[in-house]
Each structure stands twice: as structure tokens, then as C-alpha cells.
Design a protein around this motif. Sequence first.
Motif, PDB file in Angstrom:
ATOM      1  N   ARG A 107     -17.668 103.260 -43.703  1.00 11.33           N
ATOM      2  CA  ARG A 107     -18.763 102.689 -43.143  1.00 11.33           C
ATOM      3  C   ARG A 107     -19.538 102.194 -44.553  1.00 11.33           C
ATOM      4  NH1 ARG A 107     -20.912 107.882 -41.819  1.00 11.33           N
ATOM      5  NH2 ARG A 107     -22.746 108.344 -42.756  1.00 11.33           N
TER       6      ARG A 107
ATOM      7  N   ARG B 225     -16.886 106.285 -39.754  1.00 10.74           N
ATOM      8  CA  ARG B 225     -17.180 105.131 -39.174  1.00 10.74           C
ATOM      9  C   ARG B 225     -17.758 105.468 -37.785  1.00 10.74           C
ATOM     10  NH1 ARG B 225     -12.138 100.744 -39.925  1.00 10.74           N
ATOM     11  NH2 ARG B 225     -12.665 100.459 -42.121  1.00 10.74           N
TER      12      ARG B 225
ATOM     13  N   ARG C 154     -20.878  94.160 -47.315  1.00 14.84           N
ATOM     14  CA  ARG C 154     -21.004  94.420 -45.756  1.00 14.84           C
ATOM     15  C   ARG C 154     -19.724  93.885 -45.027  1.00 14.84           C
ATOM     16  NH1 ARG C 154     -25.902  89.890 -45.773  1.00 14.84           N
ATOM     17  NH2 ARG C 154     -24.209  88.820 -46.860  1.00 14.84           N
TER      18      ARG C 154
ATOM     19  N   ARG D 278     -22.414 105.624 -53.909  1.00 16.15           N
ATOM     20  CA  ARG D 278     -23.798 104.775 -54.068  1.00 16.15           C
ATOM     21  C   ARG D 278     -23.296 103.588 -55.352  1.00 16.15           C
ATOM     22  NH1 ARG D 278     -26.427 109.628 -53.043  1.00 16.15           N
ATOM     23  NH2 ARG D 278     -27.318 109.598 -50.892  1.00 16.15           N
TER      24      ARG D 278
ATOM     25  N   VAL E 210     -25.436  99.151 -52.637  1.00 14.85           N
ATOM     26  CA  VAL E 210     -24.570  99.400 -51.640  1.00 14.85           C
ATOM     27  C   VAL E 210     -24.062 100.874 -51.498  1.00 14.85           C
ATOM     28  CG1 VAL E 210     -22.070  99.180 -51.024  1.00 14.85           C
ATOM     29  CG2 VAL E 210     -23.402  97.338 -52.279  1.00 14.85           C
ATOM     30  N   GLU E 211     -24.354 101.413 -50.269  1.00 15.43           N
ATOM     31  CA  GLU E 211     -23.986 102.641 -50.130  1.00 15.43           C
ATOM     32  C   GLU E 211     -22.690 102.743 -48.923  1.00 15.43           C
ATOM     33  OE1 GLU E 211     -26.415 106.498 -49.267  1.00 15.43           O
ATOM     34  OE2 GLU E 211     -25.865 105.815 -47.330  1.00 15.43           O
TER      35      GLU E 211
ATOM     36  N   ARG F 143     -23.361 100.198 -45.929  1.00 16.92           N
ATOM     37  CA  ARG F 143     -24.856  99.553 -45.998  1.00 16.92           C
ATOM     38  C   ARG F 143     -25.078  99.003 -47.108  1.00 16.92           C
ATOM     39  NH1 ARG F 143     -28.547 104.295 -44.239  1.00 16.92           N
ATOM     40  NH2 ARG F 143     -28.220 104.425 -46.101  1.00 16.92           N
ATOM     41  N   THR F 144     -25.717  97.914 -47.126  1.00 17.25           N
ATOM     42  CA  THR F 144     -26.212  97.110 -48.147  1.00 17.25           C
ATOM     43  C   THR F 144     -27.714  96.750 -48.082  1.00 17.25           C
ATOM     44  OG1 THR F 144     -25.817  94.780 -47.742  1.00 17.25           O
ATOM     45  CG2 THR F 144     -24.135  96.293 -48.598  1.00 17.25           C
ATOM     46  N   ASP F 145     -28.423  96.533 -49.150  1.00 20.12           N
ATOM     47  CA  ASP F 145     -29.682  95.982 -49.420  1.00 20.12           C
ATOM     48  C   ASP F 145     -30.010  94.608 -48.970  1.00 20.12           C
ATOM     49  OD1 ASP F 145     -29.295  95.332 -51.876  1.00 20.12           O
ATOM     50  OD2 ASP F 145     -31.180  96.623 -52.439  1.00 20.12           O
TER      51      ASP F 145
END
Length: 163
Positions: free
Chosen positions: A42, A64, A32, A73, A55-56, A44-46
Amino acid sequence: MPTPPAAPGAVAVTRALPVPAAAAWAALTDARRHAAWVPLTRVRTDGPPRLGTRVEAVSGPGARRGLPGFVDRMVVTRYDVPGADAGGAAGVAVFTKQGPVLRGEATIVVLPTGPGACRVTWSERVPLAGPLPAALTARLTAPVLGLMLRVVLHRAARDLRAG
């Protein structure tokens, strides 16, 4: 567990940090935070970093701002926390790349070197999916990865020193 050997075709950057290993570990393994350090990306994670975290990361000139880019991924397939003091075990986190274009792995190793210091090695081996041999495409991505890793660890070190 011992530190994994560098994969063939991997690029690695090592940097001494004047912060405790636990602080470096918490920051560097938390994807993050990577968007602040990885150029044009940019993330994103879970959830927080742990075994199995997904993670993506999307990288590209407008990533961004939400524009499309290269999708990376990953899943955390190893997460061994470092020892607390100098001479303690190295922390090792492995992010295995799941595609669709980028394959391979990213590995972050944090070794305690003193009560307020550590040494970090971040390595990446990133072959591209497709018909070309993985060893060839990993060599093709290596120069960009080397530059990116130097930038990332410079920015991370600056942030960690600032507290």
C-alpha cells in the motif's frame, strides 16, 4: 541532465512501451499508482510527483488490508521530465529511501524512442539499515527486487496499453 549511472549493487529492468514518453512518465513516477503494480504493497504520498514529494510504502502479506509490514519511506530527490519526442532527453526520477529499514534509492528513467513509444528503465539499490555492510545487504535484496521490478513493469505496461 544526463541519466545517472546505475549504483553498485543496483538491479535494473528495462522495457519498451508502446505509449508516448509523457504518458509513461506521468504514470510511472506517480507513486499513488504503485500500489496497483507493486505486489503486497500500500502507498501514501503527500501529493503528486515533483521534487520533494514524500512517499510511504508498506509491504507485507497483509499490507493492503492495513496490517503492518516493511515501511519504505522515500522522498523524490530528482525529477527531470523527459523530452517530448524521439531523441529527446530522458526523464529521470530518483526516490531516495529514508528508512527505517530500507535505504538506497529507486530510479525511473523514461526515454522517448518515437512519437508513441518509449523505453523505461526502473532500477533499485536497497541496502538494509543495520550493522552489515551496505554492499552486502544490497546484494541480498537484489533477487527479490529483480522479480518485483519485472512484475511492476509488466503490470504497468498492461495498464498503460489499456489506456
